[in-house]
Design an enzyme around this catalytic site. Structure first.
Site, PDB file in Angstrom:
ATOM      1  N   LYS A 266       3.769 -47.278  53.000  1.00 48.88           N
ATOM      2  CA  LYS A 266       4.410 -46.622  52.125  1.00 48.88           C
ATOM      3  C   LYS A 266       5.254 -45.436  52.101  1.00 48.88           C
ATOM      4  O   LYS A 266       4.638 -44.824  52.123  1.00 48.88           O
ATOM      5  CB  LYS A 266       3.632 -47.369  50.668  1.00 48.88           C
ATOM      6  CG  LYS A 266       4.483 -46.792  48.959  1.00 48.88           C
ATOM      7  CD  LYS A 266       4.155 -47.385  47.641  1.00 48.88           C
ATOM      8  CE  LYS A 266       4.818 -46.865  46.831  1.00 48.88           C
ATOM      9  NZ  LYS A 266       4.270 -47.111  46.302  1.00 48.88           N
ATOM     10  N   ASP A 271       8.634 -40.850  44.081  1.00 51.11           N
ATOM     11  CA  ASP A 271       8.176 -41.988  42.505  1.00 51.11           C
ATOM     12  C   ASP A 271       8.412 -41.682  41.362  1.00 51.11           C
ATOM     13  O   ASP A 271       7.690 -41.801  40.678  1.00 51.11           O
ATOM     14  CB  ASP A 271       7.002 -42.659  43.386  1.00 51.11           C
ATOM     15  CG  ASP A 271       7.156 -43.981  41.771  1.00 51.11           C
ATOM     16  OD1 ASP A 271       8.204 -43.899  41.691  1.00 51.11           O
ATOM     17  OD2 ASP A 271       6.072 -44.535  41.939  1.00 51.11           O
ATOM     18  N   LYS A 278       8.766 -42.543  35.282  1.00 46.35           N
ATOM     19  CA  LYS A 278       6.937 -42.250  33.999  1.00 46.35           C
ATOM     20  C   LYS A 278       7.563 -40.843  33.391  1.00 46.35           C
ATOM     21  O   LYS A 278       7.973 -40.643  33.182  1.00 46.35           O
ATOM     22  CB  LYS A 278       6.719 -42.126  35.565  1.00 46.35           C
ATOM     23  CG  LYS A 278       5.508 -42.851  37.000  1.00 46.35           C
ATOM     24  CD  LYS A 278       5.464 -42.406  38.133  1.00 46.35           C
ATOM     25  CE  LYS A 278       5.237 -43.442  38.947  1.00 46.35           C
ATOM     26  NZ  LYS A 278       3.604 -44.472  38.740  1.00 46.35           N
ATOM     27  N   ASP A 289       3.700 -40.508  47.149  1.00 44.36           N
ATOM     28  CA  ASP A 289       3.792 -41.397  46.843  1.00 44.36           C
ATOM     29  C   ASP A 289       3.673 -42.405  48.540  1.00 44.36           C
ATOM     30  O   ASP A 289       4.695 -43.511  48.895  1.00 44.36           O
ATOM     31  CB  ASP A 289       4.323 -41.913  46.002  1.00 44.36           C
ATOM     32  CG  ASP A 289       3.819 -43.225  45.684  1.00 44.36           C
ATOM     33  OD1 ASP A 289       3.227 -43.893  45.430  1.00 44.36           O
ATOM     34  OD2 ASP A 289       4.818 -43.699  44.900  1.00 44.36           O
ATOM     35  N   ASP A 348       9.319 -50.032  37.996  1.00 42.17           N
ATOM     36  CA  ASP A 348       8.234 -48.312  38.348  1.00 42.17           C
ATOM     37  C   ASP A 348       7.356 -49.593  39.500  1.00 42.17           C
ATOM     38  O   ASP A 348       6.388 -48.742  40.501  1.00 42.17           O
ATOM     39  CB  ASP A 348       7.638 -47.910  37.382  1.00 42.17           C
ATOM     40  CG  ASP A 348       7.055 -46.870  37.901  1.00 42.17           C
ATOM     41  OD1 ASP A 348       6.331 -46.518  39.003  1.00 42.17           O
ATOM     42  OD2 ASP A 348       6.174 -45.961  37.234  1.00 42.17           O
ATOM     43  N   GLU A 350       7.876 -50.772  42.362  1.00 45.05           N
ATOM     44  CA  GLU A 350       8.910 -50.133  43.897  1.00 45.05           C
ATOM     45  C   GLU A 350       8.163 -50.548  45.081  1.00 45.05           C
ATOM     46  O   GLU A 350       8.250 -51.225  45.874  1.00 45.05           O
ATOM     47  CB  GLU A 350       9.720 -49.115  43.838  1.00 45.05           C
ATOM     48  CG  GLU A 350       8.774 -47.973  44.016  1.00 45.05           C
ATOM     49  CD  GLU A 350       7.569 -47.778  43.351  1.00 45.05           C
ATOM     50  OE1 GLU A 350       7.401 -47.650  42.609  1.00 45.05           O
ATOM     51  OE2 GLU A 350       6.738 -46.405  44.373  1.00 45.05           O
ATOM     52  N   ARG A 352       5.747 -52.393  46.056  1.00 42.32           N
ATOM     53  CA  ARG A 352       5.448 -53.868  46.839  1.00 42.32           C
ATOM     54  C   ARG A 352       7.460 -54.395  47.222  1.00 42.32           C
ATOM     55  O   ARG A 352       7.162 -54.913  48.310  1.00 42.32           O
ATOM     56  CB  ARG A 352       5.120 -54.678  45.799  1.00 42.32           C
ATOM     57  CG  ARG A 352       5.680 -54.673  43.958  1.00 42.32           C
ATOM     58  CD  ARG A 352       5.013 -54.975  43.144  1.00 42.32           C
ATOM     59  NE  ARG A 352       4.352 -54.376  43.087  1.00 42.32           N
ATOM     60  CZ  ARG A 352       3.191 -54.677  41.646  1.00 42.32           C
ATOM     61  NH1 ARG A 352       3.370 -55.836  41.408  1.00 42.32           N
ATOM     62  NH2 ARG A 352       2.310 -53.758  41.321  1.00 42.32           N
TER      63      ARG A 352
HETATM   64  N1  BES Z   1       2.868 -45.328  42.828  1.00 44.07           N
HETATM   65  C1  BES Z   1       2.747 -45.749  42.402  1.00 44.07           C
HETATM   66  C2  BES Z   1       0.975 -45.481  41.833  1.00 44.07           C
HETATM   67  C3  BES Z   1       0.558 -44.694  42.074  1.00 44.07           C
HETATM   68  C4  BES Z   1      -0.458 -44.199  40.879  1.00 44.07           C
HETATM   69  C5  BES Z   1       0.216 -43.897  43.153  1.00 44.07           C
HETATM   70  C6  BES Z   1      -1.188 -43.450  40.721  1.00 44.07           C
HETATM   71  C7  BES Z   1      -1.093 -42.789  42.851  1.00 44.07           C
HETATM   72  C8  BES Z   1      -1.824 -42.789  41.749  1.00 44.07           C
HETATM   73  C9  BES Z   1       3.345 -47.587  41.949  1.00 44.07           C
HETATM   74  O1  BES Z   1       4.516 -47.423  41.947  1.00 44.07           O
HETATM   75  C10 BES Z   1       3.426 -47.278  40.248  1.00 44.07           C
HETATM   76  O2  BES Z   1       4.436 -46.761  39.783  1.00 44.07           O
HETATM   77  N2  BES Z   1       2.858 -48.364  39.947  1.00 44.07           N
HETATM   78  C11 BES Z   1       2.809 -48.882  38.676  1.00 44.07           C
HETATM   79  C12 BES Z   1       2.816 -50.461  38.901  1.00 44.07           C
HETATM   80  C13 BES Z   1       3.478 -51.482  37.731  1.00 44.07           C
HETATM   81  C14 BES Z   1       4.520 -50.775  36.885  1.00 44.07           C
HETATM   82  C15 BES Z   1       2.337 -52.644  37.713  1.00 44.07           C
HETATM   83  C16 BES Z   1       1.385 -48.570  38.354  1.00 44.07           C
HETATM   84  O3  BES Z   1       0.103 -48.640  38.816  1.00 44.07           O
HETATM   85  O4  BES Z   1       1.625 -48.338  37.223  1.00 44.07           O
HETATM   86 ZN    ZN Z   2       4.722 -45.578  44.103  1.00 48.04          ZN
HETATM   87 MN    MN Z   3       6.483 -46.653  41.051  1.00 45.71          MN
END
Ligand code: BES
Ligand code: ZN
Ligand code: MN
Length: 504
Positions: A266, A271, A278, A289, A348, A350, A352
């Site tokens: 990734k 992000d 966020k 990220d 968020d 993103e 995937r």
């Molecule tokens: N990059 C984040 C995941 C993440 C969180 C990485 C904390 C490192 C530390 C990812 O893109 C994300 O924001 N995921 C969301 C998914 C949700 C919207 C389904 C999440 O984990 O909240």
């Molecule tokens: Zn992310």
């Molecule tokens: Mn995200």
């Protein structure tokens, strides 16, 4: 830093620091015993006073006051002999490096622990690796950063003299090459998002390509559009920094590959969450990220040096995830290279989307199997904590091999089940799927999202959201970027060449 091996007596070693690994409860055994005897059992007495028993993570320093060739000694506890493995040997190297840093040593000796002959090479590799990992620091942006004082590291053991010396030294150095790749990944993760942009990652990929004779192809927005990468480009739409789709390709020297491995990382260089923004606290660490992309690209540099008989494609679809007037929106329906349509309910989620196009792309390259690493979900951190990678796969055989490589590499992977009911929660009323599922099992839900894009190709998804970035030092890692995944990937891809590196 110069690395060597020698069969010099420990008491004769001339240098600033001598590191001596000690098994728990084995203070009467070599190598400790040799030095202790030269010091009239003073070490034993000191260990007793300080309650040093050789437990893992225990250390004890001693000043021999001119009675030894070494100016200082550090005893390093390595736990019970029965549990000893290469990951523990890596910790010897890390502890030796940290002690050397603390006393600004220039010349460092590291005594070999007493291990079975067949494990000697793996232990040497791990010590070399640990030392270079232990010396890591990220001080690029500090005016008063001090350069490392260390000049030479010598691993000392009677077993590695004479005809064994050359092979032992080569294996030690191989360990340092792996660590250099881990440190390179750490640098990329620690680098702030205003410097480490998609364009920057592409430049690094080109540099890695030049070093290792690897083919590198970088595609810009227009070129990705032509390929139909609508999921990846939807994420990239809000970003001012241009996206870069990075593809590295390693070919085995004689052109004969026993298999073709696909690696994907990734590559979200920042992000923000996009329009599903966020909160400030959660955004603080989001320069991390692209840790998956950093791991995959860095691993390629060592893989090329090892020259395994395996073709390797590595892909990183790099972009920022930003809000803007033109950013993709919740409710949008988008379509990528595979033709599958996706209803976006949260911008968020993103990672995937970018991965889906990368996976489809690499499948079309004709890979036999895919290992993909991503800081994909906070839910994976909730499930497994900050020290463990969540592993998911539709293929038992592949995931077993990856878990095996991780064990040797000293990285903690834990398989999560792809519970079918959680997969069903991704069904959409308007498109082939949604980009978020139900409230629970978010790490698994994300794994399910990716699966259809791999089709029948064996696919392992590693959610590294927890261990990619650390709150403080632990194990072989400093605070910040850890380079997690690099060692597992290198171990996995290169272990097919036992004639060169010996059996683990
Ligand atoms: N990059 C984040 C995941 C993440 C969180 C990485 C904390 C490192 C530390 C990812 O893109 C994300 O924001 N995921 C969301 C998914 C949700 C919207 C389904 C999440 O984990 O909240
Ligand atoms: Zn992310
Ligand atoms: Mn995200």
């Amino acid at each position: 830093m110069n690395f060597d091996v020698a069969s010099t007596d420990l008491s004769r070693f001339e240098g600033d620091l001598l590191a001596i690994p000690v098994f728990e409860g084995k203070l009467d055994d070599v190598p400790f015993r040799d030095v202790d005897e030269a010091l009239n059992k003073r070490l034993t007495k000191l260990a007793e006073i300080e309650s040093f028993e050789g437990k893992g993570e225990q250390t004890l320093t001693y000043n021999p006051d001119g009675k030894l060739g070494a100016a200082r000694i550090v005893l390093i506890g390595i736990g019970k002999p029965g549990d000893f493995s290469p990951p523990d040997a890596r910790l010897i190297g890390v502890a030796a490096a940290r002690a050397a840093k603390a006393c600004k040593a220039k010349t460092v000796g590291v005594a070999l622990p007493k291990v079975a002959k067949g494990r000697l090479d793996a232990v040497l590799e791990a010590i070399g690796c640990g030392v270079v990992l232990g010396f890591y620091s990220f001080d690029k942006y500090k005016k008063d950063a001090k350069p490392l004082s260390v000049e030479s590291i010598t691993v000392l053991g009677k077993e590695i003299g004479g005809p064994r010396k050359r092979g032992a030294k080569a294996r030690l150095e191989w360990g340092t090459s792996i660590a250099a790749a881990v440190n390179r990944a750490r640098d990329l993760v620690n680098g702030p998002a205003n410097e480490v942009t998609p364009e920057y990652l592409a430049e690094v990929a080109k540099a890695i390509g030049k070093e290792g004779g690897i083919k590198v192809k970088v595609r810009n927005r227009a070129e990705c559009e032509k390929l139909g990468m609508g999921l990846y480009l939807a994420v990239a739409r809000g970003a001012t920094h241009e996206p870069r789709f990075i593809h590295l390709q390693y070919e085995p020297p004689n052109g004969r590959a026993v298999r073709t491995v696909g690696l994907i990382g990734k590559g979200i260089t920042f992000d923000s969450g996009g329009l599903s923004l966020k909160p400030a606290k959660s955004m603080e660490e989001m320069k991390c990220d692209m840790a998956g992309g950093a791991a995959v690209m860095s691993a390629m540099a060592v893989i090329a040096a090892a020259k395994p008989p395996v073709r390797v494609h590595a892909v990183c679809a790099a972009t920022e995830n930003m809000p803007s007037g033109d950013a993709y929106r919740p409710g949008d329906v988008i379509q990528g290279m595979s033709g599958r349509t996706v209803e976006v309910l949260n911008t968020d989620a993103e990672g995937r989307l970018t991965l889906a196009d990368a996976i489809h792309y690499i499948v079309k390259e004709g890979v036999d199997e895919i290992i993909e690493l991503s800081t994909l979900t906070g839910a994976c951190i909730v499930a497994l904590g900050k020290f463990t990678v969540g592993a998911m796969s539709q293929n038992d055989d592949l995931i077993k091999r990856v878990l095996g490589a991780a064990t040797v590499a000293g990285e903690d992977l834990w398989r999560l089940p792809l519970v079918p009911r959680i997969g069903k929660e991704l069904k959409s009323e308007v498109a082939d799927c949604k980009n978020i599922g139900g409230a629970w099992g978010g790490a698994i839900s994300a794994g399910h999202f990716l699966l259809p894009f791999a089709g029948d190709t064996p696919f392992v998804h590693l959610d590294i959201a927890g261990p990619a970035f650390s709150d403080g030092p632990w194990g072989v890692h400093p605070k910040g970027g850890t380079g997690v995944g690099v060692q597992t990937l290198v171990e996995y891809v290169t272990r097919t060449v036992p004639e060169k590196f010996g059996k683990k």
